[in-house]
Structure formats: C-alpha cells, structure tokens
Design a protein around this motif. Structure first.
Motif, PDB file in Angstrom:
ATOM      1  N   ASN A   6       7.805  23.349 -17.907  1.00 36.25           N
ATOM      2  CA  ASN A   6       7.923  23.718 -19.302  1.00 36.25           C
ATOM      3  C   ASN A   6       8.977  22.784 -19.882  1.00 36.25           C
ATOM      4  N   LEU A   8       3.944  21.361 -22.196  1.00 36.73           N
ATOM      5  CA  LEU A   8       3.930  21.515 -20.751  1.00 36.73           C
ATOM      6  C   LEU A   8       3.599  20.181 -20.111  1.00 36.73           C
ATOM      7  N   PHE A  20      -1.156  23.371  -9.305  1.00 39.04           N
ATOM      8  CA  PHE A  20      -0.567  22.453 -10.271  1.00 39.04           C
ATOM      9  C   PHE A  20       0.953  22.532 -10.214  1.00 39.04           C
ATOM     10  N   VAL A  59       3.905  22.408 -12.614  1.00 38.82           N
ATOM     11  CA  VAL A  59       4.045  22.641 -14.049  1.00 38.82           C
ATOM     12  C   VAL A  59       5.520  22.635 -14.432  1.00 38.82           C
ATOM     13  N   ILE A  70       1.890  19.020 -16.736  1.00 36.64           N
ATOM     14  CA  ILE A  70       1.098  19.554 -15.640  1.00 36.64           C
ATOM     15  C   ILE A  70       0.587  18.386 -14.817  1.00 36.64           C
TER      16      ILE A  70
END
Length: 173
Positions: A61, A4, A57, A59, A6
C-alpha cells in the motif's frame, strides 16, 4: 483513491476496502483487501485478466508503506473477453487475503503414528509366521534363530541404522 504496488506493477484503485476477517480453522485475524480498478480496451483486459491468475501477490500500500504477501481469492469483471472492444471501459474487482500462519505440514511420505505401529505389527507377524513355518518343517530351531539374530545384529546393526537414518533424511528433505 489509493495506490497499490502489486508484484512491482502500480495500480491506481477506484474503490479500496481493507478489513480483518477471522479464519474459521485457526481463529487467526487475517487482512483482506477488496479493491477495484479500471482499464480500457481488449488488450488491457487480457493483460490484467492474465495478471490476476497468479495464486500469490506481493502487495504494498503506497500510502501506508505496508507490505504483505496475499493469496488471490478472486478477480472479476462484468464482461467476457468476446464482448470487449478497444473502447470498452472495464472495471476489475479483486479480493486478496492473508493466509493463516501454517502449522507444520506433514511430509508427503511421513506416516502417522498409527500407521507406523500397524507396519511394525505386520512385520512382526510376518517374522513370527516365517519362524513357525521353518520350525514346523524342521529347518530351524528357536535357539538357532536367536543365535543367528545376534550374529547378524552384531555384524549389520550400524549399517542398517545408517541406512534407515539416511532414508529418513531423504523423506524429510
């Protein structure tokens, strides 16, 4: 293992769970991410504990390339800062979740319709009480009052409308 990104910091996560939940208020389906990652030592613990204090946040993936803005629900470890040494392996568990699409939030100074009606009613009551008091004291007759109201309205209506319009724009800003 999932990676991830972030807030532009890369995380190699040990456990990753993505699920959909239903918001109790709106009925919307929202994405929730539960994941864990490990760090070693007090300096890393302090750094990531502070990092996850932020409320929101960005984020990504890295496997699916999906990008989301998520709210911080929680982050935890089994340790407290005084228990950690430079060699302690710390597992962080994190929950992040989408927020429901927000409906228009009332502006801080915006009043409800009922409140506006009550305010107008109170203004009319005050005006009527003042008129009655002036008439009782013989300082004003009804005809004089309405003549003066027409005169002031003709003279000041546009100015007062513009002032009210300007203050409404400030409230909505």
């Amino acid at each position: 293992m999932t990676q991830l990104m972030i807030n532009n910091v890369s995380f190699h996560v040990d456990m990753f769970e993505e699920k959909m939940i239903t918001d109790a208020n709106t009925g919307e389906e929202l994405k929730r991410l539960n994941f864990s990652f490990s760090v070693v030592g007090k300096a890393a613990y302090d750094k990531y504990d502070a990092f996850f204090e932020d409320p929101y946040f960005e984020v990504t993936n890295m496997e699916t390339k999906e990008m989301l803005t998520l709210k911080n629900i929680s982050h935890s470890t089994f340790y407290q800062s005084p228990e950690i040494t430079d060699h302690t392996n710390i597992v962080f568990r994190v929950k992040l979740q989408q927020e429901p699409v927000k409906t228009k939030e009332p502006v801080k100074n915006e009043q409800s319709t009922e409140s506006k009606v009550n305010e107008m009613l109170l203004s009319r009551i005050k005006f009527k009480a003042l008129v009655e008091l002036l008439e009782e004291k013989g300082l004003l007759t009804g005809d004089e009052l309405y003549t003066k109201i027409e005169e002031v309205a003709e003279r000041d209506f546009d100015i007062l409308r513009d002032e009210l319009s300007h203050s409404k724009k400030e409230i909505n800003a």
